[in-house]
Each structure stands twice: as structure tokens, then as C-alpha cells.
Scaffold this active site. Sequence first.
Site, PDB file in Angstrom:
ATOM      1  N   ASP A 183      42.814  42.915  42.903  1.00 53.65           N
ATOM      2  CA  ASP A 183      41.654  43.264  43.718  1.00 53.65           C
ATOM      3  C   ASP A 183      41.990  43.320  45.204  1.00 53.65           C
ATOM      4  OD1 ASP A 183      41.942  40.409  43.677  1.00 53.65           O
ATOM      5  OD2 ASP A 183      39.935  40.237  44.543  1.00 53.65           O
ATOM      6  N   ASP A 237      45.803  39.225  37.809  1.00 56.60           N
ATOM      7  CA  ASP A 237      45.603  38.310  38.921  1.00 56.60           C
ATOM      8  C   ASP A 237      44.483  37.353  38.500  1.00 56.60           C
ATOM      9  OD1 ASP A 237      45.594  37.216  41.563  1.00 56.60           O
ATOM     10  OD2 ASP A 237      43.942  38.546  42.092  1.00 56.60           O
ATOM     11  N   ASP A 291      42.269  35.077  41.026  1.00 55.57           N
ATOM     12  CA  ASP A 291      41.158  35.022  41.978  1.00 55.57           C
ATOM     13  C   ASP A 291      40.675  36.427  42.315  1.00 55.57           C
ATOM     14  OD1 ASP A 291      41.055  32.127  42.449  1.00 55.57           O
ATOM     15  OD2 ASP A 291      43.071  32.422  43.244  1.00 55.57           O
TER      16      ASP A 291
END
Length: 218
Positions: free
Chosen positions: A172, A12, A14
Site C-alpha cells: 500500500d 505486506d 500494515d
Amino acid sequence: MNIESYKGVIFDMDGVIIDSEPVYMHKQEIFMQMKNFDIRNNVLYKLVGKSRRESFKLLQSQIPNFYQDENIYLHEYQDFWKDFNVNYKRIENVGIRESLNFCKCNGLKIALASSSSKETIIRVLNELELFNFFDVIVSGDDFKESKPNPEIYLDTLKKMNLKNSECFAIEDSTVGIQAAKGAGLFVIAKEDNRFGFDQSSADHIIYDINLKAVFIDK
């Protein structure tokens, strides 16, 4: 955990490559204030990990008298974004460069699957000089629904020509972890307690992006 069990990794962006989520939330808050919309932190937190289109749907459902036309919202928000400069080098997550090198040295295909726009992805990777690490780059702009829908991960696996059992993901946010798990991937989550993320479904949680420590330094 054995790195030799895998042929690929999907990052990922961000929250994983860059610690951008506090910056983007602040940007969204300023934009809403400029437009005289009242927005609470619990709504801002729900935007984390979502594409611009998914963010529009959420904001429209939560804020009275919000934009009725998605294109007008996106146009005005993009215009605002042009004047909101971010120094991505200052928010690069510790260990990401070393982890990318570790993956490359171990022969893994490296992909990026981000809900961000293609324009933002390219800007971030170029500014950080990380673009050449990635064999596949996929944006949430390419899908009707972004994370937690697993489609972005399924498409990335297809482009990598790998099975889900041959690849792991690093995420996250709650929606990111859900998307990766929905695609059948082993998920490593970067620990983040700031936004009320539910990371309980991740297979492994790490404090820093240090894949060498995960696979070798036990």
C-alpha cells in the site's frame, strides 16, 4: 490476470492485512507529545511503512533536540507501546481472510514481508488467527535498511525458493511498492488516499483486498 501464472504471493502487513497505519500514527503522535517534541502531519506520513530504526533516523533529521541515542529512543518507545493496546481484530482489512484462503486453495506459497518488529507480527497474526496461512514470515528487524530497500523482498523470495517472475506482492505505501518493484515483483496496491502515498508505480490497484475479484471475477 491468471492466478495459474504464479507460485507465490507476498503480503505486506500494515495497511494490507490490518488498517493499522492511522492507529500507529496516533500512537507516535501521543508519544511525541508526552516527550514534548513537536511533530507535523507531513513528518508523520513519512513514517508510514518504515521500520522503527528507519523512523528514528527520519525523526532525528526532522525534529530539533530529538534523541541522540537510538537505543534509548527504541527502549522508551517500546515501553510506551506496551501500555498502548490495539484490538487488531477491529482493524482487520475487509477481504484479507478470504484472499488468503483463495491463495491457499490455488496452491500458492504465502509469505509476509513487513517492516514491523517480529514481536508485533506474531502478535497480530496470532490475534487474528492467521498465522498458519503463512509459509514464510520476514521482519524488517532482520535488515540494516528496510523498505524502500528491496532486500526484504529479495530475502523473502529466497526463503520461498521462488523467482520474482513466479510471485506477486500486495502493498500500500510508497516505500513498500518501491521495495517490491525493486525486487522485480508484480505489485498489487491497496488503494489508500489518506497519507499522500504515490502508488503510480504499482501494476494494479484495488479498493479492497479481494484477490478472487482480481484473478477471477472480471
